[in-house]
Design a protein around this motif. Structure first.
Motif, short mmCIF file in Angstrom:
data_model
loop_
_atom_site.label_atom_id
_atom_site.label_comp_id
_atom_site.label_asym_id
_atom_site.label_seq_id
_atom_site.Cartn_x
_atom_site.Cartn_y
_atom_site.Cartn_z
N ARG A 269 -2.57 15.62 -12.95
CA ARG A 269 -2.37 15.66 -14.39
C ARG A 269 -2.03 14.28 -14.93
NH1 ARG A 269 -2.04 20.70 -16.57
NH2 ARG A 269 -1.66 22.45 -15.17
N ASP A 270 -2.42 14.06 -16.17
CA ASP A 270 -2.00 12.84 -16.85
C ASP A 270 -0.48 12.81 -16.91
OD1 ASP A 270 -4.70 12.98 -19.28
OD2 ASP A 270 -4.64 12.16 -17.25
N GLY A 271 0.09 11.66 -16.66
CA GLY A 271 1.54 11.54 -16.66
C GLY A 271 2.14 11.48 -15.28
N PHE A 272 1.38 11.84 -14.27
CA PHE A 272 1.84 11.72 -12.89
C PHE A 272 1.18 10.52 -12.22
CE2 PHE A 272 2.87 16.18 -13.64
CZ PHE A 272 4.15 16.23 -13.13
N LEU A 273 1.88 9.97 -11.25
CA LEU A 273 1.36 8.82 -10.52
C LEU A 273 0.16 9.24 -9.68
CD1 LEU A 273 1.70 5.85 -9.69
CD2 LEU A 273 3.23 6.62 -7.88
N LEU A 274 -1.00 8.71 -9.99
CA LEU A 274 -2.22 9.03 -9.28
C LEU A 274 -2.46 8.01 -8.18
CD1 LEU A 274 -4.56 9.91 -12.30
CD2 LEU A 274 -3.18 11.47 -10.91
N LEU A 275 -2.76 8.49 -6.99
CA LEU A 275 -3.01 7.61 -5.85
C LEU A 275 -4.43 7.79 -5.36
CD1 LEU A 275 0.25 8.22 -3.75
CD2 LEU A 275 -0.14 6.53 -5.55
N THR A 276 -4.95 6.76 -4.74
CA THR A 276 -6.25 6.85 -4.10
C THR A 276 -6.08 7.50 -2.72
OG1 THR A 276 -6.05 4.70 -3.02
CG2 THR A 276 -6.98 4.74 -5.26
N ALA A 277 -7.20 7.88 -2.11
CA ALA A 277 -7.14 8.43 -0.77
C ALA A 277 -6.51 7.44 0.21
CB ALA A 277 -8.54 8.84 -0.30
N ASP A 278 -6.84 6.16 0.05
CA ASP A 278 -6.24 5.13 0.90
C ASP A 278 -4.72 5.08 0.72
OD1 ASP A 278 -8.59 4.36 2.08
OD2 ASP A 278 -8.95 2.69 0.70
N GLU A 279 -4.26 5.20 -0.53
CA GLU A 279 -2.82 5.12 -0.79
C GLU A 279 -2.09 6.34 -0.23
OE1 GLU A 279 -2.42 2.43 -4.82
OE2 GLU A 279 -3.18 4.50 -5.02
N TYR A 280 -2.71 7.52 -0.31
CA TYR A 280 -2.08 8.69 0.31
C TYR A 280 -1.96 8.48 1.81
CZ TYR A 280 -2.30 11.51 -3.95
OH TYR A 280 -2.10 11.99 -5.22
N GLY A 281 -2.96 7.88 2.42
CA GLY A 281 -2.89 7.58 3.84
C GLY A 281 -1.78 6.60 4.17
N LYS A 282 -1.64 5.55 3.35
CA LYS A 282 -0.58 4.57 3.55
C LYS A 282 0.79 5.19 3.34
CE LYS A 282 -3.42 0.59 2.18
NZ LYS A 282 -3.63 -0.46 1.15
N LEU A 283 0.90 6.08 2.35
CA LEU A 283 2.17 6.76 2.09
C LEU A 283 2.59 7.58 3.31
CD1 LEU A 283 4.38 7.64 0.04
CD2 LEU A 283 2.86 9.53 -0.58
N ALA A 284 1.66 8.32 3.89
CA ALA A 284 1.96 9.11 5.07
C ALA A 284 2.35 8.22 6.26
CB ALA A 284 0.76 9.99 5.43
N GLU A 285 1.65 7.10 6.41
CA GLU A 285 1.93 6.19 7.52
C GLU A 285 3.30 5.54 7.38
OE1 GLU A 285 -0.08 2.29 9.74
OE2 GLU A 285 -1.01 3.17 7.96
N ARG A 286 3.65 5.13 6.17
CA ARG A 286 4.91 4.43 5.94
C ARG A 286 6.13 5.35 5.98
NH1 ARG A 286 4.48 0.30 0.91
NH2 ARG A 286 6.74 0.44 1.23
N THR A 287 5.97 6.60 5.55
CA THR A 287 7.13 7.47 5.36
C THR A 287 7.24 8.59 6.37
OG1 THR A 287 6.01 9.03 3.89
CG2 THR A 287 6.95 7.05 2.88
N GLY A 288 6.14 8.94 7.02
CA GLY A 288 6.16 10.08 7.94
C GLY A 288 5.91 11.40 7.25
N CYS A 289 5.58 11.38 5.97
CA CYS A 289 5.29 12.62 5.25
C CYS A 289 3.90 13.13 5.61
CB CYS A 289 5.40 12.42 3.74
SG CYS A 289 3.99 11.52 3.01
N LYS A 290 3.62 14.35 5.24
CA LYS A 290 2.28 14.92 5.28
C LYS A 290 1.84 15.17 3.85
CE LYS A 290 2.13 14.85 9.75
NZ LYS A 290 1.25 13.91 10.46
#
Length: 282
Positions: free
Chosen positions: A161-182
């Motif tokens: 939705r507009d108003g939320f931080l939108l990430l690319t597929a690469d950024e979601y991958g980096k987020l998971a790698e950096r934080t340990g989230c799924k």
């Protein structure tokens, strides 16, 4: 969890669909009321979302007692969780806001732990408040570290939705790698934010997913309709996920104006029946 029944028409096993439903499809109800409705209708896995009419339910003794009684009534009932997002901003540039948001999610984690939740979805943060990727990573790192001590896995939802931080597929991958989230892949979100690359993004992110949010829409519009009230959800979409090795839960999620909770509930059950026949005959 609505499980597809295996039919003895073939020597090959039939894959089962772990279909759940979110209390967010009944946004005016308290958690215990919505959960009981769906448990009574046959769902044995329900995602508890602390938002809308349920925003204060983690401190409501009546609701807590209601959920406790419901689990005694249905011993096989399982819950996953969804943290609040309207009053949290995990990517806020304002450090006080960000820290308060992390603290709020931690408090919600304590509530979910009481109901044996093993998987909790959180949002990326508000994109209209100076949010940024590094701030989000810092917040998710703290939440993952805390939830890990309680044996709860954190999944960041793909925003749409507009108003939320939108990430690319690469950024979601980096987020998971950096934080340990799924990840919780919200399929309508993925489709509407990048419709030309929906299948490609889905294939890239499915390996990081532990949870899926499913609702129908009219492509390429951003809607959360009951299954069958759109042209997005069909048997081939679910089979595509299975073929890529997805084995997590699938949650009927969110509500659109004009549709009742019963419509989300019943259309989900009907879809499971159709999918069972589709897999059996396929």
């Amino acid at each position: 969890m609505l499980t597809l029944q295996q039919k003895q028409l073939s020597d090959q096993p039939i894959k089962c669909l772990p279909m759940a439903i979110s209390t967010n499809t009944n946004p005016k109800a308290h958690l215990d009321v919505a959960a009981k409705q769906y448990a009574d209708s046959g769902y044995s896995h329900i995602e508890l979302q602390v938002e809308h009419g349920a925003i204060n339910d983690i401190e409501n003794p009546r609701v807590i007692c209601g959920l406790t009684d419901l689990r005694q009534l249905y011993p096989k009932l399982k819950f996953s969780g969804h943290a609040s997002y309207k009053k949290t901003d995990l990517a806020a540039s304002d450090e006080i806001v960000r820290q308060k948001s992390v603290a709020r999610v931690k408090k919600e984690i304590d509530f979910f732990k009481e109901f044996d939740v093993k998987l909790l979805t959180v949002h990326t943060g508000r994109g209209n408040s100076g949010t940024n990727f590094d701030k989000l990573c810092r917040s998710v790192e703290l939440i993952v570290a805390y939830s890990g001590t309680l044996d709860i896995e954190i999944c960041v939802e793909t925003a749409g939705r507009d108003g939320f931080l939108l990430l690319t597929a690469d950024e979601y991958g980096k987020l998971a790698e950096r934080t340990g989230c799924k990840l919780t892949l919200d399929l309508p979100h993925l489709m509407t934010t990048n419709p030309n690359n929906f299948q490609e993004d889905l294939e890239r992110l499915i390996v990081l997913a532990r949870n899926l949010h499913l609702s129908d829409t009219f492509v390429p519009h951003h809607l959360h309709n009951p299954i069958g009230f759109g042209n997005f959800v069909n048997e081939d979409l679910i089979c595509f996920l299975f073929e890529r090795g997805y084995e997590g839960q699938i949650v009927i999620d969110a509500a659109e104006k004009g549709y009742s909770p019963e419509m989300y509930q019943n259309q989900g059950i009907a879809f499971c029946d159709r999918l069972s026949q589709y897999l059996t005959l396929g």
